[in-house]
Design a protein around this motif. Structure first.
Motif, PDB file in Angstrom:
ATOM      1  N   VAL A  84       0.853  -1.184   0.000  1.00 50.36           N
ATOM      2  CA  VAL A  84       0.000   0.000   0.000  1.00 50.36           C
ATOM      3  C   VAL A  84       0.892   1.239   0.000  1.00 50.36           C
ATOM      4  CG1 VAL A  84      -1.741   1.272   1.292  1.00 50.36           C
ATOM      5  CG2 VAL A  84      -1.831  -1.220   1.207  1.00 50.36           C
ATOM      6  N   LEU A  85       0.593   2.186  -0.869  1.00 53.21           N
ATOM      7  CA  LEU A  85       1.368   3.421  -0.921  1.00 53.21           C
ATOM      8  C   LEU A  85       0.980   4.315   0.254  1.00 53.21           C
ATOM      9  CD1 LEU A  85       1.199   4.281  -4.715  1.00 53.21           C
ATOM     10  CD2 LEU A  85       3.119   3.327  -3.474  1.00 53.21           C
ATOM     11  N   GLY A  86       1.978   4.881   0.898  1.00 48.70           N
ATOM     12  CA  GLY A  86       1.733   5.761   2.027  1.00 48.70           C
ATOM     13  C   GLY A  86       1.454   7.187   1.578  1.00 48.70           C
ATOM     14  N   VAL A  87       1.180   8.037   2.540  1.00 41.86           N
ATOM     15  CA  VAL A  87       0.887   9.440   2.257  1.00 41.86           C
ATOM     16  C   VAL A  87       2.081  10.107   1.578  1.00 41.86           C
ATOM     17  CG1 VAL A  87       0.367  11.670   3.317  1.00 41.86           C
ATOM     18  CG2 VAL A  87      -0.754   9.609   4.152  1.00 41.86           C
ATOM     19  N   LYS A  88       3.280   9.802   2.048  1.00 43.00           N
ATOM     20  CA  LYS A  88       4.488  10.381   1.469  1.00 43.00           C
ATOM     21  C   LYS A  88       4.636   9.995  -0.009  1.00 43.00           C
ATOM     22  CE  LYS A  88       7.968  10.294   4.321  1.00 43.00           C
ATOM     23  NZ  LYS A  88       9.191   9.886   5.041  1.00 43.00           N
ATOM     24  N   ASP A  89       4.334   8.733  -0.324  1.00 38.07           N
ATOM     25  CA  ASP A  89       4.408   8.277  -1.717  1.00 38.07           C
ATOM     26  C   ASP A  89       3.396   8.997  -2.596  1.00 38.07           C
ATOM     27  OD1 ASP A  89       6.406   6.376  -1.119  1.00 38.07           O
ATOM     28  OD2 ASP A  89       4.883   4.957  -0.437  1.00 38.07           O
ATOM     29  N   LEU A  96       2.899   3.567 -16.420  1.00 38.90           N
ATOM     30  CA  LEU A  96       1.919   2.649 -17.015  1.00 38.90           C
ATOM     31  C   LEU A  96       2.586   1.485 -17.742  1.00 38.90           C
ATOM     32  CD1 LEU A  96      -0.922   4.921 -18.398  1.00 38.90           C
ATOM     33  CD2 LEU A  96      -1.092   3.175 -16.645  1.00 38.90           C
ATOM     34  N   VAL A  97       3.729   1.734 -18.372  1.00 41.64           N
ATOM     35  CA  VAL A  97       4.401   0.708 -19.165  1.00 41.64           C
ATOM     36  C   VAL A  97       5.275  -0.205 -18.304  1.00 41.64           C
ATOM     37  CG1 VAL A  97       6.059   0.371 -21.036  1.00 41.64           C
ATOM     38  CG2 VAL A  97       4.334   2.140 -21.229  1.00 41.64           C
ATOM     39  N   SER A  98       5.814   0.340 -17.227  1.00 43.76           N
ATOM     40  CA  SER A  98       6.758  -0.402 -16.387  1.00 43.76           C
ATOM     41  C   SER A  98       6.080  -1.559 -15.652  1.00 43.76           C
ATOM     42  CB  SER A  98       7.385   0.550 -15.370  1.00 43.76           C
ATOM     43  OG  SER A  98       8.208  -0.176 -14.483  1.00 43.76           O
ATOM     44  N   GLU A  99       6.793  -2.675 -15.566  1.00 46.71           N
ATOM     45  CA  GLU A  99       6.281  -3.825 -14.825  1.00 46.71           C
ATOM     46  C   GLU A  99       6.526  -3.678 -13.330  1.00 46.71           C
ATOM     47  OE1 GLU A  99       7.841  -7.466 -16.317  1.00 46.71           O
ATOM     48  OE2 GLU A  99       7.151  -7.114 -18.350  1.00 46.71           O
ATOM     49  N   ASP A 100       7.422  -2.777 -12.943  1.00 46.40           N
ATOM     50  CA  ASP A 100       7.775  -2.591 -11.540  1.00 46.40           C
ATOM     51  C   ASP A 100       6.854  -1.615 -10.806  1.00 46.40           C
ATOM     52  OD1 ASP A 100       9.894  -4.288 -11.969  1.00 46.40           O
ATOM     53  OD2 ASP A 100      11.292  -2.671 -12.406  1.00 46.40           O
ATOM     54  N   THR A 101       5.940  -1.001 -11.524  1.00 49.49           N
ATOM     55  CA  THR A 101       5.058   0.001 -10.924  1.00 49.49           C
ATOM     56  C   THR A 101       4.110  -0.645  -9.928  1.00 49.49           C
ATOM     57  OG1 THR A 101       5.142   1.277 -12.956  1.00 49.49           O
ATOM     58  CG2 THR A 101       3.384   1.815 -11.445  1.00 49.49           C
ATOM     59  N   ASN A 102       3.894   0.029  -8.811  1.00 51.84           N
ATOM     60  CA  ASN A 102       2.963  -0.429  -7.798  1.00 51.84           C
ATOM     61  C   ASN A 102       1.567  -0.555  -8.413  1.00 51.84           C
ATOM     62  OD1 ASN A 102       0.898   0.065  -5.594  1.00 51.84           O
ATOM     63  ND2 ASN A 102       2.761  -0.217  -4.405  1.00 51.84           N
ATOM     64  N   LEU A 103       0.869  -1.622  -8.067  1.00 51.31           N
ATOM     65  CA  LEU A 103      -0.449  -1.876  -8.655  1.00 51.31           C
ATOM     66  C   LEU A 103      -1.474  -0.810  -8.280  1.00 51.31           C
ATOM     67  CD1 LEU A 103      -0.652  -5.750  -8.234  1.00 51.31           C
ATOM     68  CD2 LEU A 103      -0.062  -4.444 -10.274  1.00 51.31           C
ATOM     69  N   ASN A 104      -1.363  -0.254  -7.064  1.00 49.83           N
ATOM     70  CA  ASN A 104      -2.273   0.829  -6.668  1.00 49.83           C
ATOM     71  C   ASN A 104      -2.083   2.045  -7.563  1.00 49.83           C
ATOM     72  OD1 ASN A 104      -3.378  -0.525  -4.399  1.00 49.83           O
ATOM     73  ND2 ASN A 104      -1.496  -0.082  -3.283  1.00 49.83           N
ATOM     74  N   LYS A 111      -0.756   2.071 -10.588  1.00 50.47           N
ATOM     75  CA  LYS A 111      -1.152   1.724 -11.956  1.00 50.47           C
ATOM     76  C   LYS A 111      -2.669   1.812 -12.123  1.00 50.47           C
ATOM     77  CE  LYS A 111       1.595  -0.993 -14.542  1.00 50.47           C
ATOM     78  NZ  LYS A 111       2.217  -2.157 -15.131  1.00 50.47           N
ATOM     79  N   ASN A 112      -3.423   1.346 -11.135  1.00 48.69           N
ATOM     80  CA  ASN A 112      -4.884   1.435 -11.197  1.00 48.69           C
ATOM     81  C   ASN A 112      -5.347   2.881 -11.154  1.00 48.69           C
ATOM     82  OD1 ASN A 112      -5.293  -1.317 -11.379  1.00 48.69           O
ATOM     83  ND2 ASN A 112      -5.445  -1.577  -9.176  1.00 48.69           N
ATOM     84  N   TYR A 113      -4.693   3.691 -10.337  1.00 48.55           N
ATOM     85  CA  TYR A 113      -5.018   5.121 -10.271  1.00 48.55           C
ATOM     86  C   TYR A 113      -4.778   5.790 -11.625  1.00 48.55           C
ATOM     87  CZ  TYR A 113      -4.479  10.069  -9.194  1.00 48.55           C
ATOM     88  OH  TYR A 113      -4.572  11.426  -9.212  1.00 48.55           O
ATOM     89  N   LEU A 114      -3.661   5.463 -12.256  1.00 44.93           N
ATOM     90  CA  LEU A 114      -3.337   6.054 -13.553  1.00 44.93           C
ATOM     91  C   LEU A 114      -4.333   5.630 -14.625  1.00 44.93           C
ATOM     92  CD1 LEU A 114       0.533   5.583 -13.500  1.00 44.93           C
ATOM     93  CD2 LEU A 114      -0.724   7.707 -13.164  1.00 44.93           C
TER      94      LEU A 114
END
Length: 82
Positions: free
Chosen positions: A12-17, A39-47, A49-52
């Motif tokens: 889960v991404l924190g407030v700072k993130d 969006l293209v990166s496989e290392d991006t956090n899923l939260n 990516k969904n927001y984007l």
């Protein structure tokens, strides 16, 4: 895939993130580049990516509505002139 990589993507991404993400979105041109990179990166956090993806869908919907309204105003202006 490594278990550590999966855990990093699912944490889960924190407030700072989120503050970092929102500050990046305020910078013109950089926000567009980072949007594509995340969006293209496989290392991006899923939260993130969904927001984007949700933001992209909303932008598309609003652009379509704006185009329909603009087209309607333009057609009414042409009809009045004729």
């Amino acid at each position: 895939m490594d278990t550590e990589k999966i855990r990093a993507q699912e944490r889960v991404l924190g407030v700072k993130d989120w503050l970092k993400v929102l500050i990046i979105f305020m910078i013109p041109i950089v926000n567009f580049i980072m949007w594509i990179k995340w969006l293209v990166s496989e290392d991006t956090n899923l939260n993130l990516k969904n927001y984007l993806m949700a933001s992209l869908i909303l932008i598309g919907i609003f652009m379509l509505i704006w185009f329909i309204i603009f087209l309607g105003i333009f057609m009414m202006a042409i009809a009045i002139q004729v």
